[in-house]
Each structure stands twice: as C-alpha cells, then as structure tokens.
Design a protein around this motif. Sequence first.
Motif, mmCIF file in Angstrom:
data_model
loop_
_atom_site.group_PDB
_atom_site.id
_atom_site.type_symbol
_atom_site.label_atom_id
_atom_site.label_comp_id
_atom_site.label_asym_id
_atom_site.label_seq_id
_atom_site.Cartn_x
_atom_site.Cartn_y
_atom_site.Cartn_z
ATOM 1 N N GLY A 86 4.016 -10.423 66.632
ATOM 2 C CA GLY A 86 3.730 -11.789 67.007
ATOM 3 C C GLY A 86 4.392 -12.760 66.065
ATOM 4 O O GLY A 86 5.073 -12.358 65.115
ATOM 5 N N SER A 87 4.205 -14.035 66.315
ATOM 6 C CA SER A 87 4.833 -15.083 65.522
ATOM 7 C C SER A 87 3.889 -15.726 64.516
ATOM 8 O O SER A 87 4.325 -16.587 63.747
ATOM 9 C CB SER A 87 5.388 -16.164 66.451
ATOM 10 O OG SER A 87 4.330 -16.734 67.210
ATOM 11 N N ASN A 88 2.630 -15.319 64.500
ATOM 12 C CA ASN A 88 1.664 -15.930 63.608
ATOM 13 C C ASN A 88 1.824 -15.378 62.198
ATOM 14 O O ASN A 88 1.563 -14.206 61.934
ATOM 15 C CB ASN A 88 0.243 -15.651 64.105
ATOM 16 C CG ASN A 88 -0.797 -16.433 63.345
ATOM 17 O OD1 ASN A 88 -0.584 -16.860 62.213
ATOM 18 N ND2 ASN A 88 -1.944 -16.631 63.964
ATOM 19 N N ILE A 89 2.234 -16.239 61.298
ATOM 20 C CA ILE A 89 2.516 -15.804 59.933
ATOM 21 C C ILE A 89 1.286 -15.220 59.259
ATOM 22 O O ILE A 89 1.396 -14.357 58.376
ATOM 23 C CB ILE A 89 3.094 -16.985 59.133
ATOM 24 C CG1 ILE A 89 3.688 -16.511 57.797
ATOM 25 C CG2 ILE A 89 2.030 -18.053 58.915
ATOM 26 C CD1 ILE A 89 4.453 -17.587 57.065
ATOM 27 N N HIS A 90 0.128 -15.647 59.670
ATOM 28 C CA HIS A 90 -1.108 -15.188 59.025
ATOM 29 C C HIS A 90 -1.417 -13.729 59.337
ATOM 30 O O HIS A 90 -2.263 -13.116 58.683
ATOM 31 C CB HIS A 90 -2.266 -16.096 59.433
ATOM 32 C CG HIS A 90 -2.057 -17.522 59.059
ATOM 33 N ND1 HIS A 90 -2.053 -17.953 57.744
ATOM 34 C CD2 HIS A 90 -1.811 -18.620 59.812
ATOM 35 C CE1 HIS A 90 -1.824 -19.252 57.711
ATOM 36 N NE2 HIS A 90 -1.667 -19.685 58.951
ATOM 37 N N ASN A 91 -0.769 -13.172 60.327
ATOM 38 C CA ASN A 91 -0.969 -11.755 60.663
ATOM 39 C C ASN A 91 -0.102 -10.828 59.827
ATOM 40 O O ASN A 91 -0.246 -9.612 59.909
ATOM 41 C CB ASN A 91 -0.674 -11.507 62.141
ATOM 42 C CG ASN A 91 -1.723 -12.139 63.043
ATOM 43 O OD1 ASN A 91 -2.867 -12.308 62.643
ATOM 44 N ND2 ASN A 91 -1.326 -12.500 64.245
ATOM 45 N N TYR A 92 0.794 -11.398 59.037
ATOM 46 C CA TYR A 92 1.724 -10.592 58.249
ATOM 47 C C TYR A 92 1.207 -10.476 56.819
ATOM 48 O O TYR A 92 0.810 -11.488 56.216
ATOM 49 C CB TYR A 92 3.124 -11.197 58.287
ATOM 50 C CG TYR A 92 3.766 -11.029 59.632
ATOM 51 C CD1 TYR A 92 3.479 -11.884 60.682
ATOM 52 C CD2 TYR A 92 4.656 -9.973 59.862
ATOM 53 C CE1 TYR A 92 4.048 -11.698 61.933
ATOM 54 C CE2 TYR A 92 5.239 -9.790 61.103
ATOM 55 C CZ TYR A 92 4.926 -10.653 62.131
ATOM 56 O OH TYR A 92 5.494 -10.465 63.373
ATOM 57 N N ASP A 93 1.227 -9.255 56.296
ATOM 58 C CA ASP A 93 0.643 -9.078 54.981
ATOM 59 C C ASP A 93 1.652 -8.648 53.914
ATOM 60 O O ASP A 93 1.762 -9.289 52.886
ATOM 61 C CB ASP A 93 -0.532 -8.083 55.033
ATOM 62 C CG ASP A 93 -0.253 -6.893 55.941
ATOM 63 O OD1 ASP A 93 -1.222 -6.276 56.402
ATOM 64 O OD2 ASP A 93 0.929 -6.593 56.194
ATOM 65 N N HIS A 94 2.389 -7.595 54.128
ATOM 66 C CA HIS A 94 3.351 -7.164 53.124
ATOM 67 C C HIS A 94 4.665 -7.914 53.326
ATOM 68 O O HIS A 94 5.217 -7.913 54.425
ATOM 69 C CB HIS A 94 3.583 -5.655 53.219
ATOM 70 C CG HIS A 94 2.351 -4.860 52.959
ATOM 71 N ND1 HIS A 94 1.524 -4.398 53.965
ATOM 72 C CD2 HIS A 94 1.784 -4.441 51.801
ATOM 73 C CE1 HIS A 94 0.525 -3.745 53.436
ATOM 74 N NE2 HIS A 94 0.643 -3.754 52.134
ATOM 75 N N TRP A 95 5.178 -8.495 52.241
ATOM 76 C CA TRP A 95 6.371 -9.329 52.305
ATOM 77 C C TRP A 95 7.450 -8.802 51.370
ATOM 78 O O TRP A 95 7.150 -8.347 50.258
ATOM 79 C CB TRP A 95 6.033 -10.771 51.916
ATOM 80 C CG TRP A 95 5.210 -11.476 52.927
ATOM 81 C CD1 TRP A 95 3.858 -11.410 53.075
ATOM 82 C CD2 TRP A 95 5.688 -12.356 53.948
ATOM 83 N NE1 TRP A 95 3.465 -12.198 54.134
ATOM 84 C CE2 TRP A 95 4.562 -12.789 54.677
ATOM 85 C CE3 TRP A 95 6.953 -12.827 54.320
ATOM 86 C CZ2 TRP A 95 4.666 -13.666 55.775
ATOM 87 C CZ3 TRP A 95 7.049 -13.690 55.383
ATOM 88 C CH2 TRP A 95 5.913 -14.106 56.108
ATOM 89 N N GLY A 96 8.698 -8.918 51.816
ATOM 90 C CA GLY A 96 9.818 -8.658 50.936
ATOM 91 C C GLY A 96 10.113 -9.879 50.087
ATOM 92 O O GLY A 96 9.472 -10.927 50.223
ATOM 93 N N GLN A 97 11.117 -9.784 49.232
ATOM 94 C CA GLN A 97 11.371 -10.825 48.246
ATOM 95 C C GLN A 97 12.233 -11.968 48.774
ATOM 96 O O GLN A 97 12.337 -12.979 48.109
ATOM 97 C CB GLN A 97 12.062 -10.233 47.006
ATOM 98 C CG GLN A 97 13.566 -10.096 47.094
ATOM 99 C CD GLN A 97 14.027 -8.995 48.030
ATOM 100 O OE1 GLN A 97 13.228 -8.291 48.650
ATOM 101 N NE2 GLN A 97 15.332 -8.841 48.141
ATOM 102 N N GLY A 98 12.837 -11.836 49.920
ATOM 103 C CA GLY A 98 13.654 -12.892 50.484
ATOM 104 C C GLY A 98 15.116 -12.756 50.129
ATOM 105 O O GLY A 98 15.474 -12.245 49.061
ATOM 106 N N THR A 99 15.962 -13.225 51.033
ATOM 107 C CA THR A 99 17.404 -13.225 50.805
ATOM 108 C C THR A 99 17.960 -14.551 51.313
ATOM 109 O O THR A 99 17.591 -15.017 52.391
ATOM 110 C CB THR A 99 18.080 -12.018 51.489
ATOM 111 O OG1 THR A 99 19.476 -11.993 51.167
ATOM 112 C CG2 THR A 99 17.894 -12.018 52.999
ATOM 113 N N GLN A 100 18.805 -15.172 50.517
ATOM 114 C CA GLN A 100 19.301 -16.516 50.817
ATOM 115 C C GLN A 100 20.441 -16.461 51.822
ATOM 116 O O GLN A 100 21.411 -15.704 51.636
ATOM 117 C CB GLN A 100 19.792 -17.194 49.533
ATOM 118 C CG GLN A 100 20.423 -18.557 49.746
ATOM 119 C CD GLN A 100 19.411 -19.620 50.115
ATOM 120 O OE1 GLN A 100 18.369 -19.746 49.484
ATOM 121 N NE2 GLN A 100 19.709 -20.414 51.140
#
Length: 121
Positions: free
Chosen positions: A102-116
């Motif tokens: 889904g698109s709801n950010i609140h449902n996502y728990d584990h996150w990577g560090q990001g890439t620019q």
Amino acid sequence: VQLQASGGGLVQAGGSLRLSCKASGRTLADYAVGWFRQAPGKDRDFVAAISFRSGNMLYADSVKGRFAISRDNTKNTVYLQMYRLKPEDTAVYYCATSSIRGSNIHNYDHWGQGTQVTVSS
C-alpha cells in the motif's frame, strides 16, 4: 530485516537510473516493499510498492508510466527502474518493508538508509 538502498546519482532530465533495495537477515517473501522519496523541506512521499510474493504493484500517479518496480526473489532484492526523469524527481529515495502492500507510510516499519537522486535540468 535490514535494507540497503543503492543506485542513486546525478542524471540529466530525461535520463534513467535504477535503484536497488537489497534485504538481509530475512527473506522478503512475506513482505511488501515500498519506495518512498523525500525532497528537502518536504514530507516523505510514496512512490511505488510491490508484494514480493505475488508481484502485484502499486504506483503513485506522479511516476506511473515512468517508473517500474520489480523484484528478484533469488537476490532478495527489489528494484526501482526510473525512466524519463524530471528535476522534480530529485529526492532521497528510501525503501521499506510492510506486511501489506500500500501507499500508507505508517504501515512500513523497516527502512533502508536512503539513496540520493538528483536530476539536473
């Protein structure tokens, strides 16, 4: 599960990039994986998501037809292929896991560090 996002860079408008989100510690088979992006001073927005087991996909309207999300079960990795990039696509891109697609950010728990990703005009 630990996520490692990579593949960002500087590209001219109209160009392409492919981002990777590699998972370790646990198989992604039981998850949906989403890509989000955050531009300076803005909220973190949904970009695309895929159910790892079924392959069902979901896209934000702003990227539909330009971005393609896919997964490689053997590599425990999700990709975001970005075509026809625009300056407004400039942001830090993050991948994350959720128990539901889904698109709801609140449902996502584990996150990577990001890439620019930076798109020049």
